[in-house]
Design an enzyme around this catalytic site. Structure first.
Site, PDB file in Angstrom:
ATOM      1  N   ARG A 144       0.810  -1.233   0.000  1.00 27.80           N
ATOM      2  CA  ARG A 144       0.000   0.000   0.000  1.00 27.80           C
ATOM      3  C   ARG A 144       0.836   1.272   0.000  1.00 27.80           C
ATOM      4  O   ARG A 144       0.360   2.340   0.376  1.00 27.80           O
ATOM      5  CB  ARG A 144      -0.988   0.016   1.168  1.00 27.80           C
ATOM      6  CG  ARG A 144      -1.942  -1.155   1.111  1.00 27.80           C
ATOM      7  CD  ARG A 144      -3.168  -0.953   1.960  1.00 27.80           C
ATOM      8  NE  ARG A 144      -3.997  -2.128   1.847  1.00 27.80           N
ATOM      9  CZ  ARG A 144      -3.854  -3.222   2.578  1.00 27.80           C
ATOM     10  NH1 ARG A 144      -2.911  -3.267   3.511  1.00 27.80           N
ATOM     11  NH2 ARG A 144      -4.627  -4.257   2.403  1.00 27.80           N
ATOM     12  N   LYS A 176       3.804  11.798 -10.701  1.00 23.96           N
ATOM     13  CA  LYS A 176       2.947  11.003 -11.597  1.00 23.96           C
ATOM     14  C   LYS A 176       3.605   9.653 -11.862  1.00 23.96           C
ATOM     15  O   LYS A 176       4.817   9.576 -12.096  1.00 23.96           O
ATOM     16  CB  LYS A 176       2.727  11.736 -12.918  1.00 23.96           C
ATOM     17  CG  LYS A 176       1.632  12.763 -12.843  1.00 23.96           C
ATOM     18  CD  LYS A 176       1.219  13.203 -14.227  1.00 23.96           C
ATOM     19  CE  LYS A 176       0.101  14.238 -14.131  1.00 23.96           C
ATOM     20  NZ  LYS A 176      -0.252  14.784 -15.455  1.00 23.96           N
ATOM     21  N   GLU A 235      10.398  18.851 -23.984  1.00 21.17           N
ATOM     22  CA  GLU A 235       9.791  19.196 -22.677  1.00 21.17           C
ATOM     23  C   GLU A 235      10.433  20.455 -22.092  1.00 21.17           C
ATOM     24  O   GLU A 235       9.777  21.234 -21.407  1.00 21.17           O
ATOM     25  CB  GLU A 235       9.932  18.025 -21.685  1.00 21.17           C
ATOM     26  CG  GLU A 235       9.089  16.802 -22.011  1.00 21.17           C
ATOM     27  CD  GLU A 235       7.583  16.962 -21.724  1.00 21.17           C
ATOM     28  OE1 GLU A 235       7.161  17.998 -21.180  1.00 21.17           O
ATOM     29  OE2 GLU A 235       6.833  16.026 -22.071  1.00 21.17           O
ATOM     30  N   LYS A 273       8.406  23.552 -12.733  1.00 20.65           N
ATOM     31  CA  LYS A 273       7.497  22.423 -12.486  1.00 20.65           C
ATOM     32  C   LYS A 273       7.162  22.332 -10.996  1.00 20.65           C
ATOM     33  O   LYS A 273       6.013  22.076 -10.626  1.00 20.65           O
ATOM     34  CB  LYS A 273       8.096  21.113 -13.008  1.00 20.65           C
ATOM     35  CG  LYS A 273       7.137  19.966 -12.776  1.00 20.65           C
ATOM     36  CD  LYS A 273       7.188  18.848 -13.747  1.00 20.65           C
ATOM     37  CE  LYS A 273       6.055  17.858 -13.428  1.00 20.65           C
ATOM     38  NZ  LYS A 273       6.125  16.630 -14.156  1.00 20.65           N
ATOM     39  N   GLU A 292      -3.560  17.699  -9.794  1.00 19.97           N
ATOM     40  CA  GLU A 292      -3.983  18.110 -11.141  1.00 19.97           C
ATOM     41  C   GLU A 292      -5.486  18.372 -11.218  1.00 19.97           C
ATOM     42  O   GLU A 292      -6.184  17.860 -12.081  1.00 19.97           O
ATOM     43  CB  GLU A 292      -3.565  17.059 -12.190  1.00 19.97           C
ATOM     44  CG  GLU A 292      -3.613  17.634 -13.602  1.00 19.97           C
ATOM     45  CD  GLU A 292      -3.044  16.723 -14.675  1.00 19.97           C
ATOM     46  OE1 GLU A 292      -1.827  16.647 -14.767  1.00 19.97           O
ATOM     47  OE2 GLU A 292      -3.826  16.097 -15.392  1.00 19.97           O
ATOM     48  N   ARG A 313      -2.223  22.631 -12.556  1.00 20.46           N
ATOM     49  CA  ARG A 313      -1.229  21.664 -13.046  1.00 20.46           C
ATOM     50  C   ARG A 313      -1.530  21.210 -14.475  1.00 20.46           C
ATOM     51  O   ARG A 313      -0.643  20.739 -15.177  1.00 20.46           O
ATOM     52  CB  ARG A 313      -1.158  20.454 -12.096  1.00 20.46           C
ATOM     53  CG  ARG A 313      -0.090  19.467 -12.510  1.00 20.46           C
ATOM     54  CD  ARG A 313       0.202  18.414 -11.468  1.00 20.46           C
ATOM     55  NE  ARG A 313       1.210  17.488 -11.961  1.00 20.46           N
ATOM     56  CZ  ARG A 313       1.798  16.575 -11.220  1.00 20.46           C
ATOM     57  NH1 ARG A 313       1.504  16.460  -9.938  1.00 20.46           N
ATOM     58  NH2 ARG A 313       2.701  15.760 -11.753  1.00 20.46           N
ATOM     59  N   ASN A 328       0.287  20.108 -19.389  1.00 22.14           N
ATOM     60  CA  ASN A 328      -0.099  19.333 -20.575  1.00 22.14           C
ATOM     61  C   ASN A 328      -0.038  20.168 -21.851  1.00 22.14           C
ATOM     62  O   ASN A 328      -0.521  19.727 -22.899  1.00 22.14           O
ATOM     63  CB  ASN A 328      -1.517  18.761 -20.400  1.00 22.14           C
ATOM     64  CG  ASN A 328      -1.553  17.749 -19.264  1.00 22.14           C
ATOM     65  OD1 ASN A 328      -0.634  16.969 -19.109  1.00 22.14           O
ATOM     66  ND2 ASN A 328      -2.604  17.790 -18.455  1.00 22.14           N
ATOM     67  N   HIS A 346       0.458  18.569 -25.196  1.00 20.04           N
ATOM     68  CA  HIS A 346       0.359  17.116 -25.003  1.00 20.04           C
ATOM     69  C   HIS A 346      -0.874  16.487 -25.637  1.00 20.04           C
ATOM     70  O   HIS A 346      -0.860  15.308 -25.956  1.00 20.04           O
ATOM     71  CB  HIS A 346       0.413  16.769 -23.510  1.00 20.04           C
ATOM     72  CG  HIS A 346       1.821  16.767 -22.976  1.00 20.04           C
ATOM     73  ND1 HIS A 346       2.614  17.888 -23.008  1.00 20.04           N
ATOM     74  CD2 HIS A 346       2.571  15.790 -22.428  1.00 20.04           C
ATOM     75  CE1 HIS A 346       3.790  17.597 -22.488  1.00 20.04           C
ATOM     76  NE2 HIS A 346       3.799  16.333 -22.125  1.00 20.04           N
ATOM     77  N   HIS A 368      -0.071  13.409 -27.860  1.00 19.02           N
ATOM     78  CA  HIS A 368      -0.589  12.048 -27.647  1.00 19.02           C
ATOM     79  C   HIS A 368      -1.290  11.543 -28.905  1.00 19.02           C
ATOM     80  O   HIS A 368      -1.217  10.357 -29.237  1.00 19.02           O
ATOM     81  CB  HIS A 368      -1.525  11.993 -26.437  1.00 19.02           C
ATOM     82  CG  HIS A 368      -0.769  12.064 -25.133  1.00 19.02           C
ATOM     83  ND1 HIS A 368      -1.300  12.601 -23.986  1.00 19.02           N
ATOM     84  CD2 HIS A 368       0.474  11.670 -24.814  1.00 19.02           C
ATOM     85  CE1 HIS A 368      -0.395  12.535 -23.010  1.00 19.02           C
ATOM     86  NE2 HIS A 368       0.683  11.967 -23.495  1.00 19.02           N
ATOM     87  N   HIS A 377       8.333  10.696 -27.201  1.00 16.17           N
ATOM     88  CA  HIS A 377       7.347  11.580 -26.583  1.00 16.17           C
ATOM     89  C   HIS A 377       7.710  13.067 -26.730  1.00 16.17           C
ATOM     90  O   HIS A 377       6.878  13.876 -27.156  1.00 16.17           O
ATOM     91  CB  HIS A 377       7.195  11.197 -25.108  1.00 16.17           C
ATOM     92  CG  HIS A 377       6.271  12.092 -24.357  1.00 16.17           C
ATOM     93  ND1 HIS A 377       4.918  12.184 -24.651  1.00 16.17           N
ATOM     94  CD2 HIS A 377       6.492  12.964 -23.346  1.00 16.17           C
ATOM     95  CE1 HIS A 377       4.362  13.063 -23.840  1.00 16.17           C
ATOM     96  NE2 HIS A 377       5.291  13.553 -23.042  1.00 16.17           N
TER      97      HIS A 377
HETATM   98  N1  GLY Z   1       4.132  15.533 -16.968  1.00 16.73           N
HETATM   99  C1  GLY Z   1       3.075  16.378 -16.578  1.00 16.73           C
HETATM  100  C2  GLY Z   1       2.858  16.416 -15.109  1.00 16.73           C
HETATM  101  O1  GLY Z   1       3.679  15.915 -14.346  1.00 16.73           O
HETATM  102  O2  GLY Z   1       1.860  16.937 -14.676  1.00 16.73           O
END
Ligand code: GLY
Length: 357
Positions: free
Chosen positions: A114, A136, A178, A220, A230, A234, A238, A241, A245, A258
């Site tokens: 957990r 993430k 990025e 970031k 998010e 946040r 994206n 993105h 994607h 990517h």
């Molecule tokens: N890669 C986008 C984020 O971490 O929110």
């Protein structure tokens, strides 16, 4: 600009350490006392594993990095390896590799018993400026990329810019996409710093790389601290993105790296921002194109279409997979000016058609 320690102020705040030989600071003694396991990209470990001096003999699983590592099967293998190593809930998983190892290891750490601690040692530019910061985690499912994951903040991140010197050019380029995205999010001053030092970054010159990696981490960290789950701001991360994607989906996952897809996605997002009347800084698309040239990045769908089948219909189907908007209704981050985004924008069909043509 000081390189070094950047604090990510989430509910369990942690440091991101950006510096030469910083891997030596990962404390083997203390971690070993509580149980530690290393999940490593096999190539990165062969080149740079010796830098983790205190952990060379810790239990370790080496995998081939890349999107192929982000599967349910690999996740099961990592969880089994953690169990077989006798780790407890007080133990720590250390990831050593690029974004896929960070994503997979972070997910395994969030699930094992957990949730155990994870420390990231990112060895690609993309992982240093993006994947290792913010918690993430993800694997891919048959229907799409990153469809299963959690948010599990690391205990710390240790990024040595010098390890980037051994990256294959396409891996470096992927990270540069990025970096460009983050500079546009960061605002005018950060964008100007990238313009001043971008050519040195593309050559992995130490000072420029360390400073610009730290710059991206700072931006970031600020955005993640504001919105770790998010739910709002946040989503700005994206930027580019949704289009990226769609490009990755249409070309087949893993065939367009990517960050390369993000570079083209940024151009499309800027084009959409202008067409939708949102872009206030009309000089920004040209600045982005100039930076894309300096960084050796593609700037249009045409740049990718020579090698990849990226027809408008396939791209539309890719957009419909967007996991951010309601089913079949993709949402976009658009740009007003450096540092100011419009979030959750839906675009008219006609406008999308002309951008993807
Ligand atoms: N890669 C986008 C984020 O971490 O929110």
């Amino acid at each position: 600009m000081s390189v070094g320690h950047i604090e990510v102020g989430t509910d369990r705040s942690y440091g991101v350490h950006v510096d030469r030989a910083v891997l030596e600071a990962v404390d083997g003694g203390d971690l070993r006392a509580r149980g530690v396991f290393v999940l490593a990209d096999e190539k990165a470990w062969a080149l740079h594993g010796a830098g983790l001096k205190g952990l060379g003999t810790a239990p370790r699983l080496e995998l081939t990095g890349g999107e192929g590592a982000k599967t349910l099967t690999r996740l099961g293998e990592v969880l089994d390896a953690l169990a077989l190593s006798g780790l407890s809930r007080a133990s720590t998983l250390i990831t050593f590799g690029g974004g896929s190892i960070v994503d997979l290891g972070g997910l395994a750490a969030s699930l094992f018993k957990r949730g155990i601690d994870v420390l990231h040692c990112p060895t690609t530019l993309l992982a240093q400026v993006d994947a290792s910061v913010g918690g993430k985690t993800a694997i891919n499912l048959t229907l799409g990329k990153n469809l299963a994951g959690t948010i599990h903040q690391p205990r710390g991140v240790f990024a040595d810019p010098d390890v980037l010197q051994t990256l294959p050019p396409e891996e470096l380029a992927s990270g540069l996409g990025e970096v460009l995205k983050t500079a546009i999010l960061g605002g005018e001053e950060q964008l100007a710093r990238l313009e001043a030092a971008g050519a040195d970054l593309a050559r992995c010159q130490h000072e420029a790389t360390a400073a610009l990696v730290a710059d991206c981490v700072r931006t970031k960290a600020r955005i993640v601290a504001e919105d770790p789950w998010e739910r709002g701001p946040r989503r700005a991360l994206n930027l580019g993105h949704t289009f990226a994607h769609a490009i990755e989906h249409c070309a087949g996952y893993g065939s367009v790296p990517h960050g390369i897809a993000v570079a083209v996605g940024l151009s499309l997002a800027l084009e959409a921002s202008a067409a939708a009347g949102i872009l206030e800084d009309s000089g920004l698309p040209e600045r982005a194109r100039r930076l894309q040239r300096i960084l050796g990045l593609p700037s249009s769908l045409a740049d990718l279409r020579g090698e990849h089948d990226l027809g408008p219909e396939g791209l539309r189907a890719g957009l419909a997979q967007d996991k951010k908007g309601a089913v079949g209704r993709p949402e976009f981050v658009l740009v007003r000016k450096p540092g100011e985004m419009a979030l959750g924008v839906e675009l008219e069909d006609e406008l999308l058609q002309s951008i993807l043509a």
